[in-house]
Write a protein that holds these residues in place. Sequence first.
Motif, PDB file in Angstrom:
ATOM      1  N   GLY A  16      47.782  33.842  45.468  1.00  0.00           N
ATOM      2  CA  GLY A  16      48.083  34.669  44.304  1.00  0.00           C
ATOM      3  C   GLY A  16      49.168  34.080  43.426  1.00  0.00           C
TER       4      GLY A  16
ATOM      5  N   GLY B 115      48.814  33.185  39.583  1.00  0.00           N
ATOM      6  CA  GLY B 115      49.755  33.725  38.615  1.00  0.00           C
ATOM      7  C   GLY B 115      50.337  32.663  37.715  1.00  0.00           C
TER       8      GLY B 115
ATOM      9  N   PHE C 189      55.128  44.882  36.022  1.00  0.00           N
ATOM     10  CA  PHE C 189      53.978  44.839  36.924  1.00  0.00           C
ATOM     11  C   PHE C 189      54.441  44.695  38.372  1.00  0.00           C
ATOM     12  CE2 PHE C 189      50.341  42.942  39.100  1.00  0.00           C
ATOM     13  CZ  PHE C 189      49.307  43.772  38.665  1.00  0.00           C
ATOM     14  N   SER C 190      55.467  43.871  38.603  1.00  0.00           N
ATOM     15  CA  SER C 190      56.038  43.764  39.946  1.00  0.00           C
ATOM     16  C   SER C 190      56.594  45.107  40.410  1.00  0.00           C
ATOM     17  CB  SER C 190      57.146  42.705  39.965  1.00  0.00           C
ATOM     18  OG  SER C 190      56.637  41.417  39.706  1.00  0.00           O
TER      19      SER C 190
ATOM     20  N   ALA D 131      53.812  47.165  41.720  1.00  0.00           N
ATOM     21  CA  ALA D 131      53.267  46.711  43.000  1.00  0.00           C
ATOM     22  C   ALA D 131      54.121  47.154  44.180  1.00  0.00           C
ATOM     23  CB  ALA D 131      53.136  45.189  42.996  1.00  0.00           C
TER      24      ALA D 131
ATOM     25  N   ALA E  42      47.075  44.251  49.566  1.00  0.00           N
ATOM     26  CA  ALA E  42      46.674  44.260  48.155  1.00  0.00           C
ATOM     27  C   ALA E  42      47.899  44.370  47.250  1.00  0.00           C
ATOM     28  CB  ALA E  42      45.713  45.419  47.894  1.00  0.00           C
ATOM     29  N   GLY E  43      48.855  45.214  47.650  1.00  0.00           N
ATOM     30  CA  GLY E  43      50.087  45.320  46.869  1.00  0.00           C
ATOM     31  C   GLY E  43      50.880  44.034  46.887  1.00  0.00           C
TER      32      GLY E  43
ATOM     33  N   ALA F  45      49.193  41.559  44.540  1.00  0.00           N
ATOM     34  CA  ALA F  45      49.522  41.864  43.143  1.00  0.00           C
ATOM     35  C   ALA F  45      50.945  41.434  42.809  1.00  0.00           C
ATOM     36  CB  ALA F  45      49.340  43.361  42.883  1.00  0.00           C
TER      37      ALA F  45
ATOM     38  N   ILE G  58      51.132  37.580  42.487  1.00  0.00           N
ATOM     39  CA  ILE G  58      50.592  37.102  41.210  1.00  0.00           C
ATOM     40  C   ILE G  58      51.623  37.282  40.108  1.00  0.00           C
ATOM     41  CG2 ILE G  58      48.857  37.564  39.429  1.00  0.00           C
ATOM     42  CD1 ILE G  58      46.917  38.282  41.725  1.00  0.00           C
ATOM     43  N   ALA G  59      52.237  38.465  40.043  1.00  0.00           N
ATOM     44  CA  ALA G  59      53.216  38.737  38.995  1.00  0.00           C
ATOM     45  C   ALA G  59      54.476  37.901  39.172  1.00  0.00           C
ATOM     46  CB  ALA G  59      53.571  40.225  38.985  1.00  0.00           C
TER      47      ALA G  59
END
Length: 423
Positions: A284, A288, A312-313, A316, A331-332, A335, A338-339
């Motif tokens: 991820g 990102g 966005f972080s 998450a 999943a969190g 995410a 990625i951020a």
Amino acid sequence: MTDVPTTPAFPAPPARERGYMSISIAIGSGAFLASFAMNFWWPFLPLYLRDIGATSDANALFWVGIATSVQGVARLVTGPFWGVLSDRYGRKLMYIRALYAATLTTAIAAVAHAPWVIVVSLTMQGLFSGFIPAAIALTSVSVPDHKLDRALGVVTAGQYLGGTLGPAAGAGMALLFGFRGAIAASAILPALSATWIIFAVPRDVVTARVARVATTAAGSGRRLSVDWARGFSRTFWVAVCLYFGLFALNQLIRVATPIALKDIAGDDRASALSGAAFTAAGAGSVVGVLVVARAIGHWTGLRGTLIALTLFSALAAPVMAFGGNEWVFIAGLLAFAIANGASMPATNAMIASTVDTARRGTAFGLASSAQAIAFMVGPMSAAYFASTSLTVGFAVAGALFVLLAVVVALFSRPVESAAEPVS
């Protein structure tokens, strides 16, 4: 301190304009190999310490804590020093120095006969290495400013990819050749990177003005100790604050993840789930850096990108805090990775874009010191919340990401890389 105009960046020579991507890939490949090597032996360090004299698992972790703490203090102290020298003598020279130093310090670990030798090894790494800030500083003066976001993304992606693949490769090497053999093999890679950089990356230019200032300052220790930190804008210090926050909160979440997964899924599944979680997070981070940062930056610019990614972080973090299921947690974490991964090249670009090209080595030396503090604060925070409530810890991390976004929005000015030249 209010914002002050910076000296315009040096114009890129035509060859550098055309070949910026090959330069970025060369620097990024060096960062990949060095990061790969450093992560090669880190996962089994406590086991190696047991082999060379640690009396128990707790004692091995004690030595790891001592070694990493002293390493962090050493990086904190020497980061600005190497940055000033890079502006005086060249960022390429400092990058090569850091890579060769990484080989030397890792070789010391490979021949360790007692836990205290590992402390010496990591202390020397903190004093003499620090190849990632050196790579970023070199990139920032080796490519045109309007290509800076993309170039820093390549270098950061190399760093993350090395960190993702290194532990798996190191585990395989340890099975084949033992702990010492794996560490010795990893020691070779930074030196190979340094040799590659010597031939693949052009030497950066140090202007006569910088040399004169450095020479004058060198004649007066008092003046040097004061002048090197002056003249940075408020937006620069906001970017450094963000740099610290991103690394500290990332460390908090990463260190807390295995314990959180154990609490959710139980001891039997914790190891397998942690491996899956960190593999997903590593992938991820690369996505990102290479995809998300560029996509958002096309529409919002550096400042808007950082505000959006930090928020966005923040979103998450509650998923990890209150998901209640291991797959929701992963999943969190994905995410968040990625951020957070996308935030790093944008933060580096913001630091570079607010600083005179001639002082970017010093700027990233200061950022290196902020990172060193973050690497101490993040794990300590994770340890605190593990003893109280990890749910509260993840929630606090989300709130702090919101605070970082507010600080960037209120106290920094819009910063853009130079525009594309008109052909």
